[in-house]
Design a protein around this motif. Structure first.
Motif, PDB file in Angstrom:
ATOM      1  N   LEU A 178       0.815  -1.216   0.000  1.00 55.77           N
ATOM      2  CA  LEU A 178       0.000   0.000   0.000  1.00 55.77           C
ATOM      3  C   LEU A 178       0.847   1.264   0.000  1.00 55.77           C
ATOM      4  O   LEU A 178       0.315   2.364  -0.158  1.00 55.77           O
ATOM      5  CB  LEU A 178      -0.928   0.008   1.223  1.00 55.77           C
ATOM      6  CG  LEU A 178      -2.005  -1.081   1.268  1.00 55.77           C
ATOM      7  CD1 LEU A 178      -2.888  -0.891   2.480  1.00 55.77           C
ATOM      8  CD2 LEU A 178      -2.835  -1.093  -0.005  1.00 55.77           C
ATOM      9  N   LYS A 179       2.132   1.116   0.181  1.00 55.24           N
ATOM     10  CA  LYS A 179       3.025   2.273   0.221  1.00 55.24           C
ATOM     11  C   LYS A 179       2.994   3.007  -1.126  1.00 55.24           C
ATOM     12  O   LYS A 179       3.269   2.434  -2.176  1.00 55.24           O
ATOM     13  CB  LYS A 179       4.452   1.834   0.550  1.00 55.24           C
ATOM     14  CG  LYS A 179       5.398   2.993   0.823  1.00 55.24           C
ATOM     15  CD  LYS A 179       6.761   2.482   1.258  1.00 55.24           C
ATOM     16  CE  LYS A 179       7.702   3.641   1.562  1.00 55.24           C
ATOM     17  NZ  LYS A 179       9.049   3.160   2.000  1.00 55.24           N
ATOM     18  N   GLY A 180       2.630   4.271  -1.090  1.00 55.69           N
ATOM     19  CA  GLY A 180       2.559   5.066  -2.313  1.00 55.69           C
ATOM     20  C   GLY A 180       1.361   4.745  -3.184  1.00 55.69           C
ATOM     21  O   GLY A 180       1.240   5.244  -4.307  1.00 55.69           O
ATOM     22  N   SER A 181       0.453   3.926  -2.679  1.00 62.72           N
ATOM     23  CA  SER A 181      -0.728   3.530  -3.448  1.00 62.72           C
ATOM     24  C   SER A 181      -1.954   4.280  -2.946  1.00 62.72           C
ATOM     25  O   SER A 181      -2.017   4.720  -1.798  1.00 62.72           O
ATOM     26  CB  SER A 181      -0.955   2.018  -3.310  1.00 62.72           C
ATOM     27  OG  SER A 181      -2.219   1.644  -3.828  1.00 62.72           O
ATOM     28  N   ASP A 182      -2.962   4.425  -3.808  1.00 63.41           N
ATOM     29  CA  ASP A 182      -4.204   5.060  -3.379  1.00 63.41           C
ATOM     30  C   ASP A 182      -5.232   4.019  -2.926  1.00 63.41           C
ATOM     31  O   ASP A 182      -6.372   4.345  -2.620  1.00 63.41           O
ATOM     32  CB  ASP A 182      -4.789   5.920  -4.498  1.00 63.41           C
ATOM     33  CG  ASP A 182      -5.081   5.119  -5.773  1.00 63.41           C
ATOM     34  OD1 ASP A 182      -4.738   3.917  -5.815  1.00 63.41           O
ATOM     35  OD2 ASP A 182      -5.642   5.704  -6.714  1.00 63.41           O
ATOM     36  N   LYS A 183      -4.805   2.759  -2.862  1.00 60.01           N
ATOM     37  CA  LYS A 183      -5.686   1.689  -2.405  1.00 60.01           C
ATOM     38  C   LYS A 183      -5.837   1.742  -0.888  1.00 60.01           C
ATOM     39  O   LYS A 183      -4.936   2.182  -0.175  1.00 60.01           O
ATOM     40  CB  LYS A 183      -5.150   0.328  -2.839  1.00 60.01           C
ATOM     41  CG  LYS A 183      -5.187   0.099  -4.349  1.00 60.01           C
ATOM     42  CD  LYS A 183      -4.712  -1.309  -4.702  1.00 60.01           C
ATOM     43  CE  LYS A 183      -4.806  -1.554  -6.199  1.00 60.01           C
ATOM     44  NZ  LYS A 183      -4.343  -2.924  -6.560  1.00 60.01           N
ATOM     45  N   ILE A 184      -6.946   1.278  -0.399  1.00 56.30           N
ATOM     46  CA  ILE A 184      -7.237   1.322   1.032  1.00 56.30           C
ATOM     47  C   ILE A 184      -7.014  -0.027   1.701  1.00 56.30           C
ATOM     48  O   ILE A 184      -6.481  -0.113   2.813  1.00 56.30           O
ATOM     49  CB  ILE A 184      -8.689   1.782   1.267  1.00 56.30           C
ATOM     50  CG1 ILE A 184      -8.847   3.240   0.813  1.00 56.30           C
ATOM     51  CG2 ILE A 184      -9.088   1.631   2.727  1.00 56.30           C
ATOM     52  CD1 ILE A 184     -10.265   3.741   0.892  1.00 56.30           C
TER      53      ILE A 184
END
Length: 326
Positions: free
Chosen positions: A301-307
């Motif tokens: 999830l690092k740097g991702s817009d996913k929750i």
């Protein structure tokens, strides 16, 4: 029966709700083996309802948010504790602040909890007291007691709904620890399939801060949405009436097991061996190769817009349905 050399003891745990629930086996075990021992419990104000109706705890004391190392509040609290003349402190949260408080309170004997990741949290807390209470037996089930009025109010809220009652606890989406919440689209799919199969009522539970984000859960047929609507104690009353609780690793999940409610825990980043349902429960672990990582932050999830963490994404709805029998 052996008579304990301790007459009055103080147990301290100021952590999350699930952690406090996991200390209940220690409280139960000491009191059942040594009914003459007076037990006081020190924790945050939000935990007070856990002990209000508990016959094993004689007194609950509040640890305020003002608690800082050697602050005026801490010094005043130490004076209050000193007047109680405790024979023993069982420190289940061994921070420097707590250890200093025990010293200032003049409690000469202190047992200090040491986290053991190889043991379930319930066992780990219980073992902390074993040195001074060798005659106690570990309890197979946790016991959480609610006041009758809380249970009666819950029954009244639910009296016009059809059983079975299945509680879906979808809260904690934006908690600091990732890999513990199930995706909202999967909750919707699961809820609708459960409703089709059992034709009961799906009760939605969750944290206040997730209320708006989780509004799509209203798509679940015959659902009642209590997310962010109830005080914690009232939420526990609702949970106590459930035929089944389904949740990620969370305080409400462990509350359900302590209330004797059949539960299913969904586990991604957290190890079942450490925080799985202690009793009354089925634990479903993620099939993802990196699970459980036991880390606060997911590397994916690092740097991702996913929750949602991939480990929770990979728990299929069918794998949950296959474990349910009502």
């Amino acid at each position: 029966m052996n008579i304990s050399k301790y007459k009055k003891i103080l147990i301290i745990r100021a952590g999350a709700i699930g952690d406090v629930i996991h200390t209940l086996a220690l409280v139960q075990s000491i009191k059942k083996a040594n009914p003459e021992v007076e037990i006081h419990y020190l924790s945050g104000a939000i935990m007070e309802f856990i002990f209000r109706a508990n016959p094993n705890v004689n007194k609950f004391l509040i640890l305020d948010n003002k608690f800082k190392l050697l602050s005026q509040y801490t010094l005043e609290l130490a004076k209050i504790l000193k007047k109680e003349k405790y024979d023993l402190a069982i420190n289940l949260q061994p921070s420097l602040k707590i250890r200093a408080l025990v010293h200032l309170a003049g409690i000469k004997k202190e047992l200090v909890y040491k986290k053991d990741f190889k043991s379930h949290a319930v066992t780990n807390f219980w073992k902390t007291g074993l040195k001074e209470f060798p005659n106690m037996q570990k309890q197979e089930h946790l016991e959480l007691y609610l006041e009758n009025k809380v249970i009666d109010e819950a029954k009244k809220k639910l009296e016009n709904y059809k059983r079975p009652f299945i509680v879906i606890n979808a809260g904690g989406v934006f908690a600091k620890r990732q890999g513990r919440t199930y995706p909202i689209d999967k909750w919707i799919e699961l809820g609708n399939k459960l409703q089709e199969k059992y034709n009961g009522t799906i009760i939605l539970n969750g944290a206040k801060e997730d209320k708006d984000f989780l509004l799509p859960l209203n798509q679940i047929k015959n659902s009642v949405n209590y997310i962010g609507e109830l005080k914690l104690e009232d939420s526990c009353g609702i949970i106590s009436q459930a035929d089944l609780m389904i949740s990620g690793d969370s305080g409400p999940l462990h509350i359900a097991t302590a209330l004797g409610v059949k539960s299913i825990g969904l586990y991604g980043s957290m190890p079942v061996e450490r925080t799985g349902c202690y009793s009354n429960g089925i634990n479903i672990s993620s099939p993802k190769e990196c699970a459980p990582c036991n880390k606060r932050k997911c590397k994916y999830l690092k740097g991702s817009d996913k929750i949602y963490a991939p480990c929770m994404e990979e728990i299929s709805v069918d794998s949950i349905l296959n474990q349910i029998s009502l």
